[in-house]
Motif scaffolding. Structure first.
Motif, mmCIF file in Angstrom:
data_model
loop_
_atom_site.group_PDB
_atom_site.id
_atom_site.type_symbol
_atom_site.label_atom_id
_atom_site.label_comp_id
_atom_site.label_asym_id
_atom_site.label_seq_id
_atom_site.Cartn_x
_atom_site.Cartn_y
_atom_site.Cartn_z
ATOM 1 N N ARG A 23 2.388 42.219 -11.480
ATOM 2 C CA ARG A 23 3.859 42.249 -11.419
ATOM 3 C C ARG A 23 4.364 40.827 -11.602
ATOM 4 N NH1 ARG A 23 5.560 46.622 -6.851
ATOM 5 N NH2 ARG A 23 4.095 48.213 -7.516
ATOM 6 N N PHE A 24 5.498 40.708 -12.284
ATOM 7 C CA PHE A 24 6.105 39.405 -12.542
ATOM 8 C C PHE A 24 7.542 39.421 -12.043
ATOM 9 C CE2 PHE A 24 2.681 39.692 -15.614
ATOM 10 C CZ PHE A 24 2.109 38.438 -15.514
ATOM 11 N N ALA A 25 8.008 38.266 -11.554
ATOM 12 C CA ALA A 25 9.366 38.133 -11.045
ATOM 13 C C ALA A 25 9.794 36.678 -11.170
ATOM 14 C CB ALA A 25 9.420 38.579 -9.584
ATOM 15 N N THR A 26 11.074 36.426 -10.880
ATOM 16 C CA THR A 26 11.559 35.052 -10.868
ATOM 17 C C THR A 26 11.714 34.517 -9.443
ATOM 18 O OG1 THR A 26 13.841 35.815 -11.021
ATOM 19 C CG2 THR A 26 12.740 35.214 -13.086
ATOM 20 N N VAL A 27 11.668 35.399 -8.453
ATOM 21 C CA VAL A 27 11.736 34.986 -7.052
ATOM 22 C C VAL A 27 10.699 35.762 -6.243
ATOM 23 C CG1 VAL A 27 14.176 34.335 -7.104
ATOM 24 C CG2 VAL A 27 13.543 36.655 -6.502
ATOM 25 N N ARG A 28 10.276 35.176 -5.134
ATOM 26 C CA ARG A 28 9.307 35.824 -4.253
ATOM 27 C C ARG A 28 10.017 36.925 -3.473
ATOM 28 N NH1 ARG A 28 7.942 36.104 0.967
ATOM 29 N NH2 ARG A 28 5.802 35.849 1.652
ATOM 30 N N PRO A 29 9.534 38.161 -3.577
ATOM 31 C CA PRO A 29 10.166 39.246 -2.821
ATOM 32 C C PRO A 29 9.799 39.165 -1.337
ATOM 33 C CG PRO A 29 8.286 40.070 -4.041
ATOM 34 C CD PRO A 29 8.444 38.636 -4.435
ATOM 35 N N ALA A 30 10.669 39.684 -0.501
ATOM 36 C CA ALA A 30 10.418 39.683 0.940
ATOM 37 C C ALA A 30 9.212 40.553 1.295
ATOM 38 C CB ALA A 30 11.652 40.166 1.691
ATOM 39 N N ASP A 31 9.034 41.659 0.557
ATOM 40 C CA ASP A 31 7.919 42.581 0.824
ATOM 41 C C ASP A 31 6.729 42.245 -0.079
ATOM 42 O OD1 ASP A 31 9.185 43.382 -1.492
ATOM 43 O OD2 ASP A 31 8.924 45.518 -1.102
ATOM 44 N N ILE A 32 6.284 41.013 -0.036
ATOM 45 C CA ILE A 32 5.230 40.509 -0.927
ATOM 46 C C ILE A 32 3.959 41.346 -0.854
ATOM 47 C CG2 ILE A 32 4.413 38.789 0.750
ATOM 48 C CD1 ILE A 32 4.590 37.819 -2.811
ATOM 49 N N ALA A 34 3.491 44.429 -0.587
ATOM 50 C CA ALA A 34 3.570 45.673 -1.359
ATOM 51 C C ALA A 34 3.604 45.424 -2.865
ATOM 52 C CB ALA A 34 4.816 46.454 -0.940
ATOM 53 N N ARG A 35 3.612 44.179 -3.285
ATOM 54 C CA ARG A 35 3.816 43.875 -4.703
ATOM 55 C C ARG A 35 2.700 43.062 -5.345
ATOM 56 N NH1 ARG A 35 9.339 44.885 -6.066
ATOM 57 N NH2 ARG A 35 10.482 45.443 -4.201
ATOM 58 N N VAL A 36 1.613 42.850 -4.672
ATOM 59 C CA VAL A 36 0.521 42.067 -5.266
ATOM 60 C C VAL A 36 -0.338 42.938 -6.152
ATOM 61 C CG1 VAL A 36 0.452 40.316 -3.474
ATOM 62 C CG2 VAL A 36 -0.939 42.363 -3.237
ATOM 63 N N PRO A 37 -0.973 42.396 -7.165
ATOM 64 C CA PRO A 37 -0.901 41.006 -7.592
ATOM 65 C C PRO A 37 0.476 40.680 -8.191
ATOM 66 C CG PRO A 37 -2.184 42.250 -9.168
ATOM 67 C CD PRO A 37 -1.851 43.186 -8.041
ATOM 68 N N LEU A 38 0.996 39.519 -7.806
ATOM 69 C CA LEU A 38 2.332 39.107 -8.215
ATOM 70 C C LEU A 38 2.306 37.666 -8.711
ATOM 71 C CD1 LEU A 38 5.533 39.593 -8.113
ATOM 72 C CD2 LEU A 38 5.384 38.325 -5.971
ATOM 73 N N VAL A 39 3.084 37.410 -9.764
ATOM 74 C CA VAL A 39 3.261 36.049 -10.272
ATOM 75 C C VAL A 39 4.757 35.819 -10.450
ATOM 76 C CG1 VAL A 39 2.828 34.451 -12.178
ATOM 77 C CG2 VAL A 39 1.036 36.041 -11.452
ATOM 78 N N THR A 40 5.247 34.699 -9.886
ATOM 79 C CA THR A 40 6.638 34.326 -10.126
ATOM 80 C C THR A 40 6.684 33.228 -11.182
ATOM 81 O OG1 THR A 40 6.694 32.702 -8.321
ATOM 82 C CG2 THR A 40 7.437 34.955 -7.821
ATOM 83 N N PRO A 110 -4.434 24.924 -11.553
ATOM 84 C CA PRO A 110 -4.041 25.715 -10.389
ATOM 85 C C PRO A 110 -4.456 25.068 -9.062
ATOM 86 C CG PRO A 110 -5.881 26.767 -11.510
ATOM 87 C CD PRO A 110 -5.506 25.573 -12.315
ATOM 88 N N THR A 111 -3.588 25.216 -8.093
ATOM 89 C CA THR A 111 -3.789 24.668 -6.764
ATOM 90 C C THR A 111 -3.514 25.748 -5.736
ATOM 91 O OG1 THR A 111 -2.987 22.532 -7.552
ATOM 92 C CG2 THR A 111 -3.027 22.862 -5.172
ATOM 93 N N LEU A 112 -4.390 25.883 -4.774
ATOM 94 C CA LEU A 112 -4.161 26.834 -3.687
ATOM 95 C C LEU A 112 -3.179 26.216 -2.693
ATOM 96 C CD1 LEU A 112 -7.780 28.098 -3.184
ATOM 97 C CD2 LEU A 112 -5.823 29.472 -3.879
ATOM 98 N N VAL A 113 -2.126 26.960 -2.380
ATOM 99 C CA VAL A 113 -1.081 26.500 -1.464
ATOM 100 C C VAL A 113 -0.821 27.616 -0.459
ATOM 101 C CG1 VAL A 113 1.309 25.714 -1.269
ATOM 102 C CG2 VAL A 113 -0.028 25.126 -3.303
ATOM 103 N N PRO A 114 -0.969 27.349 0.838
ATOM 104 C CA PRO A 114 -0.712 28.395 1.831
ATOM 105 C C PRO A 114 0.730 28.898 1.760
ATOM 106 C CG PRO A 114 -1.737 26.465 2.844
ATOM 107 C CD PRO A 114 -1.373 26.080 1.450
ATOM 108 N N ASP A 115 0.890 30.183 2.037
ATOM 109 C CA ASP A 115 2.223 30.783 2.135
ATOM 110 C C ASP A 115 2.349 31.322 3.557
ATOM 111 O OD1 ASP A 115 4.545 32.242 2.091
ATOM 112 O OD2 ASP A 115 4.060 33.373 0.287
ATOM 113 N N PRO A 116 3.003 30.570 4.440
ATOM 114 C CA PRO A 116 3.097 30.997 5.834
ATOM 115 C C PRO A 116 3.826 32.314 6.036
ATOM 116 C CG PRO A 116 4.178 28.856 5.508
ATOM 117 C CD PRO A 116 3.661 29.309 4.191
ATOM 118 N N GLY A 117 4.625 32.748 5.056
ATOM 119 C CA GLY A 117 5.360 34.003 5.181
ATOM 120 C C GLY A 117 4.595 35.213 4.686
#
Length: 134
Positions: A23-32, A34-40, A110-117
């Protein structure tokens, strides 16, 4: 007028058979989760419209930031982003209804970056490319 680089990149990536499950988007969805694999895909700056060296045609060289979420392993997010980067690397002289991609050049990642949310089983990798369009 130059094309919208975000929309052009999204159209190109969504049309790639190797990325059909992504899935592709321009912003990170709140319900991430449910939407993986996702690329913004997000324009973060870069060169604005400028005359082409060929004359007449305008070109744009924006920096495009990519973020990929996948799991359950950290390597899954990096692998997803590497697949996206490989598809963008293949974008040479591509014409779509949204515009023309001249080429994409990696700038960082590519760099791994934690997503606390995000839930613990999801991981994020980021990269930046320069997308030359006209």
């Amino acid at each position: 007028m130059v094309p919208d680089a975000e929309l052009l990149a999204l159209a190109y990536l969504r049309a790639r058979p190797a990325l059909a499950a992504v899935r592709f988007a321009t912003v990170r969805p709140a319900d991430i989760a449910a939407r993986v694999p996702l690329v913004t895909v997000e324009r973060i700056g870069g060169g604005g419209a400028a005359p082409s060296w060929r004359g007449g045609t305008l070109i744009d060289r924006p920096a495009i930031h990519l973020q990929a979420w996948a799991g359950p392993a950290r390597a899954d997010a990096r692998a997803l982003l590497r697949r996206v980067l490989a598809e963008l690397d293949a974008a040479r002289a591509v014409t779509l209804p949204e515009g023309h991609i001249v080429r994409a050049v990696p700038l960082a990642g590519p760099t791994l970056v934690p997503d606390p949310g995000a839930p613990e089983h999801l991981h994020r990798a980021t990269a930046t490319v320069q997308l030359t369009t006209r």
